[in-house]
Design an enzyme around this catalytic site. Structure first.
Site, PDB file in Angstrom:
ATOM      1  N   MET A   1       0.834  -1.207   0.000  1.00 51.46           N
ATOM      2  CA  MET A   1       0.000   0.000   0.000  1.00 51.46           C
ATOM      3  C   MET A   1       0.868   1.256   0.000  1.00 51.46           C
ATOM      4  O   MET A   1       0.578   2.226  -0.683  1.00 51.46           O
ATOM      5  CB  MET A   1      -0.910  -0.019   1.248  1.00 51.46           C
ATOM      6  N   SER A 116      -8.110   4.823   3.470  1.00 51.00           N
ATOM      7  CA  SER A 116      -8.871   3.634   3.078  1.00 51.00           C
ATOM      8  C   SER A 116      -8.897   3.471   1.574  1.00 51.00           C
ATOM      9  O   SER A 116      -8.894   4.442   0.829  1.00 51.00           O
ATOM     10  CB  SER A 116     -10.305   3.726   3.591  1.00 51.00           C
ATOM     11  N   LYS A 172     -11.318   6.480  10.999  1.00 50.80           N
ATOM     12  CA  LYS A 172     -10.955   5.322  10.155  1.00 50.80           C
ATOM     13  C   LYS A 172     -11.330   4.019  10.861  1.00 50.80           C
ATOM     14  O   LYS A 172     -11.785   3.058  10.229  1.00 50.80           O
ATOM     15  CB  LYS A 172      -9.449   5.349   9.834  1.00 50.80           C
ATOM     16  N   HIS A 175     -14.919   3.583  10.369  1.00 47.25           N
ATOM     17  CA  HIS A 175     -15.084   3.171   8.968  1.00 47.25           C
ATOM     18  C   HIS A 175     -14.919   1.658   8.857  1.00 47.25           C
ATOM     19  O   HIS A 175     -15.721   0.962   8.230  1.00 47.25           O
ATOM     20  CB  HIS A 175     -14.061   3.897   8.091  1.00 47.25           C
ATOM     21  N   ASN A 176     -13.865   1.143   9.474  1.00 52.20           N
ATOM     22  CA  ASN A 176     -13.612  -0.296   9.389  1.00 52.20           C
ATOM     23  C   ASN A 176     -14.690  -1.096  10.107  1.00 52.20           C
ATOM     24  O   ASN A 176     -15.073  -2.175   9.657  1.00 52.20           O
ATOM     25  CB  ASN A 176     -12.234  -0.623   9.955  1.00 52.20           C
ATOM     26  N   GLU A 179     -17.416  -1.290   7.844  1.00 51.83           N
ATOM     27  CA  GLU A 179     -16.990  -2.235   6.788  1.00 51.83           C
ATOM     28  C   GLU A 179     -17.280  -3.680   7.232  1.00 51.83           C
ATOM     29  O   GLU A 179     -17.814  -4.487   6.463  1.00 51.83           O
ATOM     30  CB  GLU A 179     -15.494  -2.014   6.542  1.00 51.83           C
ATOM     31  N   TYR A 180     -16.949  -4.003   8.474  1.00 51.42           N
ATOM     32  CA  TYR A 180     -17.222  -5.347   9.007  1.00 51.42           C
ATOM     33  C   TYR A 180     -18.727  -5.648   8.934  1.00 51.42           C
ATOM     34  O   TYR A 180     -19.134  -6.731   8.540  1.00 51.42           O
ATOM     35  CB  TYR A 180     -16.782  -5.445  10.475  1.00 51.42           C
ATOM     36  N   LYS A 250      -7.943  -8.101  11.613  1.00 51.85           N
ATOM     37  CA  LYS A 250      -6.684  -7.510  12.104  1.00 51.85           C
ATOM     38  C   LYS A 250      -6.896  -6.630  13.323  1.00 51.85           C
ATOM     39  O   LYS A 250      -5.941  -6.105  13.871  1.00 51.85           O
ATOM     40  CB  LYS A 250      -6.010  -6.716  10.990  1.00 51.85           C
TER      41      LYS A 250
HETATM   42  C1  6PG Z   1      -9.447  -0.058   4.069  1.00 53.92           C
HETATM   43  C2  6PG Z   1      -9.518  -1.389   4.774  1.00 53.92           C
HETATM   44  C3  6PG Z   1      -8.178  -1.794   5.250  1.00 53.92           C
HETATM   45  C4  6PG Z   1      -8.088  -3.249   5.641  1.00 53.92           C
HETATM   46  C5  6PG Z   1      -8.471  -3.474   7.073  1.00 53.92           C
HETATM   47  C6  6PG Z   1      -9.451  -4.542   7.376  1.00 53.92           C
HETATM   48  O1  6PG Z   1     -10.177   0.817   4.489  1.00 53.92           O
HETATM   49  O2  6PG Z   1      -8.661   0.060   3.124  1.00 53.92           O
HETATM   50  O3  6PG Z   1     -10.390  -1.297   5.855  1.00 53.92           O
HETATM   51  O4  6PG Z   1      -7.820  -0.922   6.257  1.00 53.92           O
HETATM   52  O5  6PG Z   1      -8.689  -4.072   4.740  1.00 53.92           O
HETATM   53  O6  6PG Z   1      -7.258  -3.703   7.689  1.00 53.92           O
HETATM   54  O7  6PG Z   1      -8.789  -5.702   7.699  1.00 53.92           O
HETATM   55  P1  6PG Z   1      -9.376  -6.928   8.509  1.00 53.92           P
HETATM   56  O8  6PG Z   1     -10.612  -7.379   7.814  1.00 53.92           O
HETATM   57  O9  6PG Z   1      -8.250  -7.913   8.328  1.00 53.92           O
HETATM   58  O10 6PG Z   1      -9.545  -6.544   9.918  1.00 53.92           O
END
Ligand code: 6PG
Length: 470
Positions: A1, A116, A172, A175-176, A179-180, A250
């Site tokens: 990245m 992200s 962030k 955000h994650n 995302e989950y 992570k």
């Molecule tokens: C992003 C992602 C990126 C990564 C995370 C999630 O915004 O680009 O969120 O940060 O994919 O680390 O990872 P895990 O699913 O392994 O927790």
């Protein structure tokens, strides 16, 4: 990245980028593979720092944790007041606050920045969430604006000064978390359709591709269709059927939930998504429990098309809840840590570049523009109507999942949250009674002000008292 971000920076007019990796071999490979970038290669910290124009700006992209501290300390010992160190990794915002506190007396700016978009986003335009001082953003903002993604609707760069110190990494983190939740909801939708209708992954890919032309349009729906369509070269089976069903993590999803617990914000959809990954990884327990009974007989929905439409609506409603909960956490975090976070700006910078980019982020931005003090996203007129329109379908899906014995934790917890939020009266009254019974924790009454306790072990009369500290 990191290398992709460096290439992105180097491709912008007027930028010359110096690169450094603790392994000189990797630096050399990057420079050789991308001559067009015109990188200045550094093989030591001294060389790297000497190659930067002043005031210096360095962006660190390393694994969050101790490695970050080590790189920061090398840079701090060589940088001067006014220079800027950007940490673009997925750092824990508490670490970012600590690091900023340690570095700011030196006059060097430390800017914890959420980035992200994965590797592809880093190269072509990520969504960027910088924290740090407003002063540092004056220098950093224009640089980041050149490399950030641009929203398709108005071409605005997906970057803003989120707030001071750890605000960028906090946002962030949330955000994650979202995302989950989004990923888990999509996975539940896939599972229910597959088990309820018997459609193949490739057929479900077509359904997701179709959904991606409507209100659910998003990067995650788009890539889901691609993953479902993929065939394993070795076995000829759908790839999704040969991938081990243990989801990794992570840590940022867990942090979102841990901090929500500390802040007292119910992010139940996100929490269920984190726990669903944990459950999937409990292989030994799952094996031991595999013989536990479920409902009798198989499951096939009577009307596949109607069921698929119900699932689509349930997914949209649950997704609204996940974002609503995520924004609640941002609001609570901002209040707790003293950040002036503009919710509408966050929605705007998530419209492109990031993993949770989605068409409906425009709606979120509009909702906060209309009412910056909105009490919950789900009560904004557009979202209220969307959820009201979907709620019957949502209930049918959750009922069907429960009856068929298919786990749908994110769908069902989102619905329970929705019902909890809109309930006129909750059984929390009984919980207060129980707490008062065993711990004299006191309660308030609906009909008069004050704090009360019932003398449960005495004559059960009520006394007015001072609030319990427990
Ligand atoms: C992003 C992602 C990126 C990564 C995370 C999630 O915004 O680009 O969120 O940060 O994919 O680390 O990872 P895990 O699913 O392994 O927790």
């Amino acid at each position: 990245m990191g290398s992709n971000l460096a290439r992105n920076l180097a491709s912008r007019e007027g930028n010359t980028v110096a690169v450094f990796n603790r392994s000189p071999e990797r630096t050399r490979t990057l420079v050789t593979e991308h001559p067009e970038a015109g990188f200045v290669a550094a093989e030591s910290y001294d060389e790297f720092v000497a190659s930067l124009a002043t005031p210096r700006t360095a962006i660190i992209m390393v694994q969050a944790g101790r490695g970050t501290d080590a790189v920061i300390s090398e840079l701090v010992s060589r940088f001067e007041p006014g220079d800027i160190i950007v940490d673009g990794g997925n750092a824990n915002f508490h670490d970012t606050i600590r690091r900023e506190g340690e570095i700011s007396p030196t006059g060097i700016h430390f800017v914890g920045t959420g980035i992200s978009g994965g590797e592809e986003g880093a190269l072509n335009g990520p969504s960027i969430m910088p924290g740090g001082t407003a002063e540092s953003y004056e220098t950093l903002g224009p640089i980041l604006e050149t490399i950030a993604a641009r929203a398709p609707e108005d071409g605005a760069p997906c970057v803003t000064h989120v707030g001071t110190d750890g605000a960028g990494h906090f946002v962030k983190m949330v955000h994650n978390g979202i995302e989950y939740a989004d990923m888990q909801l999509i996975a539940e939708a896939y599972d229910l359709i597959r088990q309820g209708t018997g459609k193949t992954p490739a057929e479900i890919a077509d359904i997701f591709a179709e959904w991606n032309t409507g209100e659910l349009e998003s990067y995650l729906i788009e890539i889901t269709a691609e993953v479902l369509r993929q065939v394993d070269a070795e076995t000829g089976a759908p790839l999704v059927d040969v991938i081990l069903d243990s989801a990794g993590a992570k840590g940022t999803g867990a942090w979102t939930v841990q901090n929500a617990l500390d802040l007292g914000v119910p992010v139940s959809g996100i929490a269920e998504a984190v726990f669903a990954r944990s459950l999937s990884s409990q292989r030994a327990q799952r094996e031991a429990a595999a013989s536990l009974p479920g409902p009798d007989g198989g499951w096939a929905v009577a009307d596949a098309d109607a069921f698929i439409e119900d699932v689509r609506q349930a997914l949209y409603a649950s997704k609204i809840i996940a974002y609503s909960q995520g924004f609640d956490e941002i609001i609570a975090g901002a209040a707790q840590f003293g950040w002036d976070v503009k919710k509408g700006d966050i929605a705007r910078i998530w419209r492109a570049g990031c993993i949770i980019r989605a068409r409906f982020l425009n709606r979120i931005a509009d909702a906060y523009a209309e009412d910056p003090e909105l009490l919950a996203l789900v009560v904004a007129p557009y979202f209220r109507d969307a959820v009201a329109g979907a709620q019957q379908a949502w209930r049918r899906v959750v009922v069907a999942a429960a009856q068929a014995g298919i786990p749908a934790p994110a769908f069902s917890s989102s619905l329970a949250y929705y019902d909890g939020l809109r309930a006129e009266r909750l059984p929390a009254a009984l919980v207060q009674g129980q707490r008062d019974f065993f711990g004299a924790h006191t309660y308030q009454r609906v009909d008069k002000p004050g704090v009360f306790h019932t003398l449960w072990s005495g004559d059960r009369s009520e006394i007015e008292t001072t609030p319990s500290s427990h």
